[in-house]
Motif scaffolding. Structure first.
Motif, PDB file in Angstrom:
ATOM      1  N   HIS A   1       0.784  -1.229   0.000  1.00 45.74           N
ATOM      2  CA  HIS A   1       0.000   0.000   0.000  1.00 45.74           C
ATOM      3  C   HIS A   1       0.823   1.290   0.000  1.00 45.74           C
TER       4      HIS A   1
ATOM      5  N   GLU B   1      -6.703  -8.898   9.027  1.00 46.54           N
ATOM      6  CA  GLU B   1      -7.682  -7.844   9.313  1.00 46.54           C
ATOM      7  C   GLU B   1      -7.126  -6.729  10.183  1.00 46.54           C
TER       8      GLU B   1
ATOM      9  N   GLU C   1      -5.877  -2.898   8.243  1.00 49.52           N
ATOM     10  CA  GLU C   1      -6.604  -1.641   8.052  1.00 49.52           C
ATOM     11  C   GLU C   1      -6.312  -0.658   9.168  1.00 49.52           C
ATOM     12  N   ARG C   2      -6.221  -1.171  10.398  1.00 46.16           N
ATOM     13  CA  ARG C   2      -5.943  -0.295  11.543  1.00 46.16           C
ATOM     14  C   ARG C   2      -4.480   0.144  11.558  1.00 46.16           C
TER      15      ARG C   2
ATOM     16  N   ALA D   1      -4.261   2.922   9.014  1.00 43.12           N
ATOM     17  CA  ALA D   1      -4.949   4.124   9.494  1.00 43.12           C
ATOM     18  C   ALA D   1      -4.118   4.829  10.564  1.00 43.12           C
TER      19      ALA D   1
END
Length: 253
Positions: A101, A153, A156-157, A160
């Motif tokens: 990313h 999963e 994502e955190r 962020a």
């Protein structure tokens, strides 16, 4: 970094150079006392192949890593070479996430040093109490501990919480730094480690003197004036490679 010894058959020149630089970095980390048994990771993207990166073979100590035994994997965790070694999922999940990313995350380093884990485990994290800590004021992200990083999963955190920063203290866990080059990531890790070590020593002596925000701003503004030409960390890393070369050159193989 000068190339030495013939490259492994079937590996291109650019990849071999990346392998040697990464292998050298593992030996530098070991020399500096940043090894953690067979755990922790330094990864680099392969030039010309953004879907692939190199990672250490799971089961080897940092002092055993060589250019030829680094494992080449894709962003989904599939091996792209014939390495007999497995890859630690706890390392792959986190590193692959950022390599996938973040285009500028060419090199990613994660360690469990005593100082890094200690500072990540106290309220307030790193504080502006020394020269090196001032380098990072306002530039460190924090991520709460959720257990060993083997679950996709959590990604994502992590993203962020990282935001636009490229240095993170994983709370109760340790240091995570990224760089556009390996030497850049190295000098970030070195300076952050020193900041943490000095904070530990300082707080053991009593109430620390906090550097005022206006002084931190001047410090960060002027830091570039105290850097050697060649890019962030280039001269520093080269010096450390020369040092480990005087002890053991087997990382080049």
């Amino acid at each position: 970094m000068a190339t030495a010894l013939a490259q492994k058959p079937g590996i291109g020149e650019a990849e071999w150079e990346a392998r040697q630089q990464l292998a050298a970095c593992y030996r530098v980390f070991d020399h500096l006392g940043w090894s953690e048994m067979i755990y922790n990771h330094i990864t680099v993207k392969l030039p010309g192949d953004e879907g692939a990166f190199l990672i250490n073979p799971f089961g080897l100590h940092f002092s055993e890593v060589k250019a030829s035994n680094l494992v080449k994997i894709d962003i989904d965790g599939n091996k792209l070479d014939d390495s007999p070694y497995p890859v630690n999922r706890a390392g792959f999940v986190q590193h692959a996430l950022f390599h996938r990313h973040l285009p500028d995350a060419h090199c990613i380093m994660h360690t469990h040093t005593t100082a890094g884990m200690a500072v990540s485990s106290v309220a307030g994290g790193l504080r502006p109490v020394n020269f090196y800590a001032c380098n990072f004021a306002g530039q460190i992200a924090y991520h709460d501990f959720e257990g060993v990083t083997v679950r996709d999963e959590e990604g994502e955190r992590l993203l962020a919480n990282l935001g636009d920063k490229r240095v993170m203290l994983l709370r109760n866990h340790g240091i995570l730094v990224m760089g556009r080059t390996l030497p850049e990531a190295f000098i970030k890790h070195w300076a952050l480690q020193r900041a943490c070590e000095i904070q530990l020593a300082t707080l053991s002596m009593g109430e620390p003197l906090l550097v005022p925000e206006e002084v931190v701003a001047v410090h960060q503004r002027d830091l570039h004036m105290a850097q050697v030409p060649g890019g962030p960390g280039a001269a520093d890393f080269a010096a450390m490679v020369r040092l480990v070369d005087r002890v053991d050159r087997s990382w080049r193989e």
